[in-house]
Scaffold this motif. Structure first.
Motif, mmCIF file in Angstrom:
data_model
loop_
_atom_site.group_PDB
_atom_site.id
_atom_site.type_symbol
_atom_site.label_atom_id
_atom_site.label_comp_id
_atom_site.label_asym_id
_atom_site.label_seq_id
_atom_site.Cartn_x
_atom_site.Cartn_y
_atom_site.Cartn_z
ATOM 1 N N GLY A 195 1.592 -31.469 -1.664
ATOM 2 C CA GLY A 195 1.394 -32.937 -2.372
ATOM 3 C C GLY A 195 0.205 -33.623 -1.589
ATOM 4 O O GLY A 195 -0.466 -34.315 -2.173
ATOM 5 N N VAL A 196 0.325 -33.444 -0.324
ATOM 6 C CA VAL A 196 -0.750 -33.991 0.584
ATOM 7 C C VAL A 196 -1.884 -32.871 0.728
ATOM 8 O O VAL A 196 -3.062 -33.454 0.880
ATOM 9 C CB VAL A 196 -0.222 -34.316 2.080
ATOM 10 C CG1 VAL A 196 -1.186 -34.896 3.067
ATOM 11 C CG2 VAL A 196 1.002 -35.242 1.796
ATOM 12 N N LEU A 197 -1.509 -31.525 0.921
ATOM 13 C CA LEU A 197 -2.850 -30.663 1.460
ATOM 14 C C LEU A 197 -2.929 -30.070 -0.034
ATOM 15 O O LEU A 197 -2.063 -29.989 -0.912
ATOM 16 C CB LEU A 197 -2.396 -29.791 2.229
ATOM 17 C CG LEU A 197 -1.878 -30.473 3.651
ATOM 18 C CD1 LEU A 197 -1.679 -29.448 4.755
ATOM 19 C CD2 LEU A 197 -3.119 -31.154 4.339
ATOM 20 N N PRO A 198 -4.182 -29.434 -0.150
ATOM 21 C CA PRO A 198 -4.780 -28.442 -1.362
ATOM 22 C C PRO A 198 -3.523 -27.292 -1.362
ATOM 23 O O PRO A 198 -3.110 -26.776 -0.103
ATOM 24 C CB PRO A 198 -5.975 -28.427 -0.936
ATOM 25 C CG PRO A 198 -6.430 -29.186 0.073
ATOM 26 C CD PRO A 198 -5.321 -29.434 0.903
ATOM 27 N N ALA A 199 -3.487 -26.753 -2.363
ATOM 28 C CA ALA A 199 -2.727 -25.527 -2.473
ATOM 29 C C ALA A 199 -3.340 -24.348 -1.592
ATOM 30 O O ALA A 199 -4.450 -24.268 -1.630
ATOM 31 C CB ALA A 199 -2.828 -25.145 -4.096
ATOM 32 N N GLY A 200 -2.447 -23.863 -0.942
ATOM 33 C CA GLY A 200 -2.832 -22.922 -0.254
ATOM 34 C C GLY A 200 -3.127 -23.114 1.210
ATOM 35 O O GLY A 200 -3.415 -22.405 2.239
ATOM 36 N N ALA A 201 -2.990 -24.531 1.497
ATOM 37 C CA ALA A 201 -3.540 -25.212 2.910
ATOM 38 C C ALA A 201 -2.199 -25.190 3.901
ATOM 39 O O ALA A 201 -2.453 -25.407 5.047
ATOM 40 C CB ALA A 201 -4.228 -26.338 2.842
ATOM 41 N N ALA A 232 5.389 -39.271 11.140
ATOM 42 C CA ALA A 232 6.080 -39.873 9.895
ATOM 43 C C ALA A 232 5.209 -40.891 9.274
ATOM 44 O O ALA A 232 5.511 -41.045 7.942
ATOM 45 C CB ALA A 232 7.506 -40.610 10.733
ATOM 46 N N LEU A 233 4.420 -41.506 9.971
ATOM 47 C CA LEU A 233 3.758 -42.697 9.375
ATOM 48 C C LEU A 233 2.457 -42.208 8.646
ATOM 49 O O LEU A 233 1.918 -42.754 7.621
ATOM 50 C CB LEU A 233 3.223 -43.868 10.143
ATOM 51 C CG LEU A 233 4.683 -44.688 10.759
ATOM 52 C CD1 LEU A 233 4.293 -45.615 12.012
ATOM 53 C CD2 LEU A 233 5.391 -45.393 9.768
ATOM 54 N N ALA A 234 1.922 -41.250 9.327
ATOM 55 C CA ALA A 234 0.712 -40.716 8.932
ATOM 56 C C ALA A 234 0.668 -39.407 7.946
ATOM 57 O O ALA A 234 -0.312 -38.873 7.657
ATOM 58 C CB ALA A 234 -0.317 -40.390 10.135
ATOM 59 N N ALA A 235 1.733 -39.138 7.638
ATOM 60 C CA ALA A 235 2.170 -37.803 6.940
ATOM 61 C C ALA A 235 1.495 -37.494 5.511
ATOM 62 O O ALA A 235 1.482 -36.650 5.061
ATOM 63 C CB ALA A 235 3.522 -37.577 6.973
ATOM 64 N N THR A 236 0.952 -38.715 4.890
ATOM 65 C CA THR A 236 0.406 -38.808 3.637
ATOM 66 C C THR A 236 -1.003 -38.568 3.419
ATOM 67 O O THR A 236 -1.526 -38.532 2.619
ATOM 68 C CB THR A 236 0.955 -40.041 2.802
ATOM 69 O OG1 THR A 236 0.471 -41.301 3.654
ATOM 70 C CG2 THR A 236 2.245 -40.289 2.860
ATOM 71 N N HIS A 237 -1.540 -38.263 4.904
ATOM 72 C CA HIS A 237 -3.167 -38.187 5.018
ATOM 73 C C HIS A 237 -3.531 -36.841 5.639
ATOM 74 O O HIS A 237 -2.706 -36.632 6.711
ATOM 75 C CB HIS A 237 -3.393 -39.423 5.764
ATOM 76 C CG HIS A 237 -3.310 -40.698 5.463
ATOM 77 N ND1 HIS A 237 -4.090 -41.201 4.160
ATOM 78 C CD2 HIS A 237 -2.411 -41.612 5.480
ATOM 79 C CE1 HIS A 237 -3.657 -42.462 3.878
ATOM 80 N NE2 HIS A 237 -2.543 -42.608 4.697
ATOM 81 N N ALA A 238 -4.357 -36.074 5.247
ATOM 82 C CA ALA A 238 -4.448 -34.698 5.491
ATOM 83 C C ALA A 238 -4.931 -34.589 6.781
ATOM 84 O O ALA A 238 -4.585 -33.882 7.574
ATOM 85 C CB ALA A 238 -5.321 -33.892 4.536
#
Length: 373
Positions: A229-235, A278-284
């Motif tokens: 959900g954060v990274l594109p499919a396949g990344a 943990a804090l930055a896991a929503t940004h690729a």
């Protein structure tokens, strides 16, 4: 560094690939052997348990063997059980081969660590340990993805055949160039070496190694899920490979620069790094950067701690490698278990990184006590 140390690393690479590749083969195994996905996934736990149990048992059992005999026997058994696993149609037999493979893998790694240390001497022990650990990190970077790709292309059995084939050159080199040292090892006292565990410095180094590795695998086990959900499919495979590249770089640097300062600095930095993830896991982009950095820090500190165990347990040259192997695998088993309990309660897989931060922070307490002592 003696060529034989790199031969040992090749065998460790093949064994590390075997240990981790099953996670990418679970669907194929489940479908082919008509078992549930959960049952197929239990093959990973079987391997971890076999490693924990096998290291001290196999090291003690083979303590008086010439190292050539011990290394060749363990590696030959590893090849045989993979051939059996590749041809069986019975899941219970496959499960048994994973346990046996882990036990002989643990025995091989324990003897390989002591053999490498004896071959290079105390001054280059950290470098030799780093070369062996690099075999594990390379299996994460190259071996596991290759095993998964081979499993998709030619079936899961082909990955087992490939691991067996990869061990054959190493086995040939072990027969040809491993130190025999029969006279030296006839006088080994398992009981006397086991007393080395009573040393506070040995126990502290073992607990530190378990905590750091527990922190590493608590998040690594969930890294792919965190990235969904954060990274594109396949990344996601690229993220796991990035962590592995960082691990390889960290182990390489530790082999050249490792010392007490690396343990102190690395252990102090790890809680901050895991908290940042943990804090930055929503940004690729931060997720990729932190994966590389934390892979390097975790494995760099971990390999240095393995060398520390070998150093402080110098009076247990035959069993010190087993002590280190057990500590690492206890961490690798307990870390994801604890992270699973926490994330199962909170429902947020990013909390696995907070578990890692907590384990690494606990390690700081031990480092502080050692510094104070």
């Amino acid at each position: 560094m003696p060529v034989f140390v790199y031969v040992l690393s090749l065998a460790v690479f093949a064994q590390g690939t075997s240990e981790f590749m099953v996670s990418g083969l679970v669907p194929g195994i489940a479908a082919d052997l008509s078992v549930s996905v959960a049952a197929a996934a239990s093959l990973t736990s079987a391997y971890a348990i076999g490693m924990v149990v096998g290291a001290p048992v196999m090291a003690a059992w083979s303590a008086r063997w010439p190292r050539r005999r011990a290394l060749a026997s363990f590696l030959a058994a590893f090849v045989v059980v993979h051939v059996v696993g590749a041809v069986t149609t019975d899941f219970s037999v496959l499960f048994a081969t994973r346990v046996v493979a882990a036990i002989v893998n643990a025995g091989f790694l324990a003897v390989a660590m002591s053999a490498a240390a004896a071959l290079v001497g105390p001054a280059r022990q950290a470098g030799a340990t780093a070369v062996l650990v690099a075999g594990v990190t390379l299996s994460c970077v190259a071996g596991v993805p290759a095993g998964a790709a081979l499993g998709e292309w030619a079936g899961w059995r082909s990955a087992f055949w490939a691991v067996a084939a990869l061990c054959v050159p190493a086995l040939a080199f072990v027969f040809r160039s491993a130190p025999a040292d029969a006279a030296e090892r006839r006088d080994v006292s398992v009981r006397r070496e086991a007393r080395a565990l009573r040393s506070p410095s040995v126990r502290r180094a073992l607990v530190l190694a378990a905590l750091v590795n527990g922190a590493t695998f608590a998040t690594f086990a969930y890294l792919g899920v965190i990235a969904t959900g954060v990274l594109p499919a396949g990344a996601v495979p690229g993220l796991l490979a990035a962590f592995g590249v960082g691990a390889f770089l960290g182990v390489t640097a530790a082999g050249r620069l490792g010392g007490g300062w690396l343990v102190v600095g690395g252990v102090c930095a790890l809680p901050l790094g895991w908290a940042a993830l943990a804090l930055a896991a929503t940004h690729a982009v931060p997720l990729f950067v932190l994966a590389v950095v934390l892979g390097g820090l975790s494995f760099g500190v971990g390999s240095t701690l393995v060398g520390r165990v070998m150093h402080v347990a110098a009076h247990a040259p035959s069993l010190s490698g087993a002590f280190a192997t057990v500590a690492l695998n206890v961490g690798a088993f307990a870390g994801p278990l604890l992270a699973g309990a926490v994330t199962g309660t909170t429902g947020d897989y990013r909390d696995a990184a907070w578990v890692s931060a907590g384990l690494a922070a606990t390690a700081i307490v031990l480092v502080a006590r050692r510094t104070r002592d």
